[in-house]
Design a protein around this motif. Sequence first.
Motif, PDB file in Angstrom:
ATOM      1  N   ALA A 189       0.819  -1.213   0.000  1.00 14.98           N
ATOM      2  CA  ALA A 189       0.000   0.000   0.000  1.00 14.98           C
ATOM      3  C   ALA A 189       0.854   1.264   0.000  1.00 14.98           C
ATOM      4  O   ALA A 189       0.318   2.363  -0.138  1.00 14.98           O
ATOM      5  CB  ALA A 189      -0.924  -0.003   1.217  1.00 14.98           C
ATOM      6  N   LEU A 190       2.168   1.095   0.140  1.00 14.99           N
ATOM      7  CA  LEU A 190       3.034   2.260   0.331  1.00 14.99           C
ATOM      8  C   LEU A 190       2.871   3.356  -0.731  1.00 14.99           C
ATOM      9  O   LEU A 190       2.709   4.536  -0.377  1.00 14.99           O
ATOM     10  CB  LEU A 190       4.497   1.829   0.447  1.00 14.99           C
ATOM     11  N   PRO A 191       2.871   3.003  -2.027  1.00 13.87           N
ATOM     12  CA  PRO A 191       2.685   4.077  -3.018  1.00 13.87           C
ATOM     13  C   PRO A 191       1.368   4.819  -2.799  1.00 13.87           C
ATOM     14  O   PRO A 191       1.323   6.050  -2.898  1.00 13.87           O
ATOM     15  CB  PRO A 191       2.672   3.327  -4.355  1.00 13.87           C
ATOM     16  N   GLY A 192       0.323   4.069  -2.481  1.00 19.55           N
ATOM     17  CA  GLY A 192      -0.974   4.693  -2.208  1.00 19.55           C
ATOM     18  C   GLY A 192      -0.919   5.590  -0.983  1.00 19.55           C
ATOM     19  O   GLY A 192      -1.506   6.668  -0.960  1.00 19.55           O
ATOM     20  N   ILE A 193      -0.189   5.143   0.025  1.00 24.89           N
ATOM     21  CA  ILE A 193      -0.068   5.937   1.246  1.00 24.89           C
ATOM     22  C   ILE A 193       0.690   7.224   0.954  1.00 24.89           C
ATOM     23  O   ILE A 193       0.303   8.308   1.397  1.00 24.89           O
ATOM     24  CB  ILE A 193       0.636   5.115   2.357  1.00 24.89           C
ATOM     25  N   ILE A 194       1.759   7.111   0.159  1.00 22.05           N
ATOM     26  CA  ILE A 194       2.520   8.322  -0.185  1.00 22.05           C
ATOM     27  C   ILE A 194       1.635   9.292  -0.948  1.00 22.05           C
ATOM     28  O   ILE A 194       1.590  10.497  -0.640  1.00 22.05           O
ATOM     29  CB  ILE A 194       3.771   7.965  -1.018  1.00 22.05           C
ATOM     30  N   SER A 195       0.895   8.772  -1.920  1.00 21.81           N
ATOM     31  CA  SER A 195       0.102   9.705  -2.728  1.00 21.81           C
ATOM     32  C   SER A 195      -1.024  10.322  -1.901  1.00 21.81           C
ATOM     33  O   SER A 195      -1.307  11.519  -2.022  1.00 21.81           O
ATOM     34  CB  SER A 195      -0.365   9.015  -4.005  1.00 21.81           C
ATOM     35  N   THR A 196      -1.620   9.532  -0.991  1.00 21.14           N
ATOM     36  CA  THR A 196      -2.636  10.103  -0.103  1.00 21.14           C
ATOM     37  C   THR A 196      -2.023  11.165   0.806  1.00 21.14           C
ATOM     38  O   THR A 196      -2.640  12.207   1.054  1.00 21.14           O
ATOM     39  CB  THR A 196      -3.278   9.002   0.764  1.00 21.14           C
ATOM     40  N   SER A 197      -0.806  10.911   1.287  1.00 19.71           N
ATOM     41  CA  SER A 197      -0.142  11.901   2.136  1.00 19.71           C
ATOM     42  C   SER A 197       0.051  13.218   1.392  1.00 19.71           C
ATOM     43  O   SER A 197      -0.173  14.294   1.949  1.00 19.71           O
ATOM     44  CB  SER A 197       1.232  11.412   2.592  1.00 19.71           C
ATOM     45  N   LEU A 198       0.478  13.114   0.125  1.00 14.93           N
ATOM     46  CA  LEU A 198       0.704  14.335  -0.647  1.00 14.93           C
ATOM     47  C   LEU A 198      -0.581  15.137  -0.785  1.00 14.93           C
ATOM     48  O   LEU A 198      -0.610  16.343  -0.563  1.00 14.93           O
ATOM     49  CB  LEU A 198       1.256  13.999  -2.034  1.00 14.93           C
ATOM     50  N   PHE A 199      -1.672  14.446  -1.148  1.00 14.40           N
ATOM     51  CA  PHE A 199      -2.942  15.149  -1.315  1.00 14.40           C
ATOM     52  C   PHE A 199      -3.405  15.764   0.008  1.00 14.40           C
ATOM     53  O   PHE A 199      -3.900  16.885   0.043  1.00 14.40           O
ATOM     54  CB  PHE A 199      -4.015  14.214  -1.865  1.00 14.40           C
ATOM     55  N   THR A 200      -3.248  15.000   1.097  1.00 16.20           N
ATOM     56  CA  THR A 200      -3.656  15.519   2.403  1.00 16.20           C
ATOM     57  C   THR A 200      -2.847  16.748   2.766  1.00 16.20           C
ATOM     58  O   THR A 200      -3.382  17.750   3.243  1.00 16.20           O
ATOM     59  CB  THR A 200      -3.454  14.434   3.485  1.00 16.20           C
ATOM     60  N   PHE A 201      -1.548  16.672   2.505  1.00 11.20           N
ATOM     61  CA  PHE A 201      -0.671  17.806   2.798  1.00 11.20           C
ATOM     62  C   PHE A 201      -1.124  19.049   2.027  1.00 11.20           C
ATOM     63  O   PHE A 201      -1.250  20.135   2.590  1.00 11.20           O
ATOM     64  CB  PHE A 201       0.780  17.449   2.439  1.00 11.20           C
ATOM     65  N   ILE A 202      -1.415  18.866   0.750  1.00 11.78           N
ATOM     66  CA  ILE A 202      -1.837  20.010  -0.079  1.00 11.78           C
ATOM     67  C   ILE A 202      -3.142  20.601   0.454  1.00 11.78           C
ATOM     68  O   ILE A 202      -3.300  21.812   0.563  1.00 11.78           O
ATOM     69  CB  ILE A 202      -1.989  19.582  -1.555  1.00 11.78           C
ATOM     70  N   LEU A 203      -4.096  19.718   0.796  1.00 13.23           N
ATOM     71  CA  LEU A 203      -5.376  20.193   1.338  1.00 13.23           C
ATOM     72  C   LEU A 203      -5.151  21.045   2.578  1.00 13.23           C
ATOM     73  O   LEU A 203      -5.726  22.122   2.724  1.00 13.23           O
ATOM     74  CB  LEU A 203      -6.257  19.009   1.731  1.00 13.23           C
ATOM     75  N   ALA A 204      -4.317  20.537   3.494  1.00 16.40           N
ATOM     76  CA  ALA A 204      -4.096  21.246   4.746  1.00 16.40           C
ATOM     77  C   ALA A 204      -3.346  22.548   4.497  1.00 16.40           C
ATOM     78  O   ALA A 204      -3.624  23.575   5.100  1.00 16.40           O
ATOM     79  CB  ALA A 204      -3.321  20.359   5.716  1.00 16.40           C
ATOM     80  N   TRP A 205      -2.397  22.502   3.578  1.00 16.75           N
ATOM     81  CA  TRP A 205      -1.595  23.677   3.253  1.00 16.75           C
ATOM     82  C   TRP A 205      -2.480  24.808   2.705  1.00 16.75           C
ATOM     83  O   TRP A 205      -2.247  25.981   2.954  1.00 16.75           O
ATOM     84  CB  TRP A 205      -0.537  23.282   2.223  1.00 16.75           C
ATOM     85  N   ASN A 206      -3.510  24.437   1.951  1.00 19.91           N
ATOM     86  CA  ASN A 206      -4.329  25.437   1.259  1.00 19.91           C
ATOM     87  C   ASN A 206      -5.560  25.876   2.027  1.00 19.91           C
ATOM     88  O   ASN A 206      -6.263  26.773   1.592  1.00 19.91           O
ATOM     89  CB  ASN A 206      -4.790  24.871  -0.093  1.00 19.91           C
TER      90      ASN A 206
END
Lengths: 275, 299
Positions: A189-206
Amino acid sequence: MKMVRRVAFNLFAWSVVGLVAFPLIWMVITSVKPQFELFRIPPTFLPETVTFEHYWTLIYDTPFLKYMRNSLLIAFGTTLVVIVVATLGAHSLVRFRYPGRERLAQLVLFTYLLPSVVLVLPLYLLMVWVGIANSLFSLVVAYTTFALPYALWLLRSFMQGIPDDLEAAALVDGATRMEAFIDVILPQALPGIISTSLFTFILAWNEYLFALVLVNTDEARPLTTGVMNMLISSFNIEWSLLMAASVMMSLPLVIIFAFLSSYLTRGFGAGGVKG
Amino acid sequence: MATNPLDRRYALLGAVLIAPTILIFSAVIIYPLVSAIYLSLFTIFTPTLRGQWVGLGNYAELMASNEFWRSLANTFIWTVFTLTLQIVLGIAVALMLHQNMVFRSLARSLILFPYFVSTVVAVLVWRWLFNDLYGILNYLALISGLLQRPLDWLGSMPNAMISIVLVGAWKYFPFVVIAVLARLQSIPDQLYEAAKMDGAGPIARFFDVTLPQLKEVLVVVILLRAIWDFKEFDLIYLLTGGGPVISTQTLPLMVYKEAFGLNDMGRASAIAVSMMLVMLVFMVLYLRSAGRSEREGAR
């Protein structure tokens, strides 16, 4: 003839791309123009003098770096909490059977669509009541309201893509469910976890609304509300300074786009792009 | 259901793994949601947070208030126009990016960027573009003869509504591009070959082959974007603040204004809850279509 059509299509396509990207290009150009050049009529397209003074002003004379630190802490904090909780939760939703599981998955999807503006007032009262209003922590808590359903939904669809046989094989070999989760499911699941982390980070950042309502000190203010404050509180608007701030604010995105874009594409595939 | 001990242990472990999620959901989503409905039955003075029970009084007042209906209408106008633009632009650009072009991946990144950039950044940039004295848009429109004198993009009507619709379309159409592009890549080439054999031109092929294939993904995209556009706060609040007066004030903006401008959290909650009731229609439709595709996917 074919060649001509190719060239014509490319010219057309790239002018469309240029048009869409123009506001962002203009942002970068404005940020390196000296202030007086902005008021030139006709405007200069390429800056006559390139200056980074606005970036220095931003760093030394405004609370920008403080906002940036806050934004980084909030975004990393939110991502960490949400990813840990959502990975466990999504694993449970995908691989375990218990009463209410389907209902729960539906609830996740429902909360994913819920408007923040409904939650923001009760959350504000809750934060005041618990006594954590006006803190970085209060924003991390508030951001889980949209980030957690989102991450759960995305991770769930990633994990559904991992074949059941893998876990079954590990169980036959004598692993416990948790061992199988750590040794077999997590690496898959690691690639999925990384990509979810990126999206979550962007959401929180914005994020803007929660930051606007829940925080009113510079100590806890993130970039979004902080930079808007610089616009509202200044007597005459220094556009090149604001454009420099906008460029700096977009840096994490540029980094993600440049180095991690394959993970973004993977995320689109799983159907997880939130607006 | 779980009769043998191993199954029961597994069910328990599953419950333990989902427990943190349920705890957080209860505290920060379910409780506030119920609380919002409860608050809407009071009038609450924001600075002191003192409340007084008014029952359905807030709702009765809203039904009689012109501002509420105006804001609801604005919300629909904004949603319908910006969504339509997003869909049309999104499909067009997706078709374009689906073709062979030089530096296609760079083009794709540039197209996607507005979607990921913070709304604050988008708004600052557009307010600078819209600037009435030094904005590049007015300048270009003037020298090209489109305009006789500078336009007040955000401060007068209907310009303000048109401007937010345009910026909304620019910011959010990449979402449609992403979804449509992914689907385009999975349409089998034979369908186009067959249509060509039947003598269909490019336009006929689009309407007879591409569009029907895109139908399913478009339904999902339209519902999702309708929900998200309907509840949009940041972009409109930061571009016009709902102005001039209340000409571009949508329901989320009215909630914020009631709560922190007019200091009545109870009334604000009533507006938020009413807004959610309207949205519930889209949400149920989306949940249905998502449920359907999930069942089909499982098959």
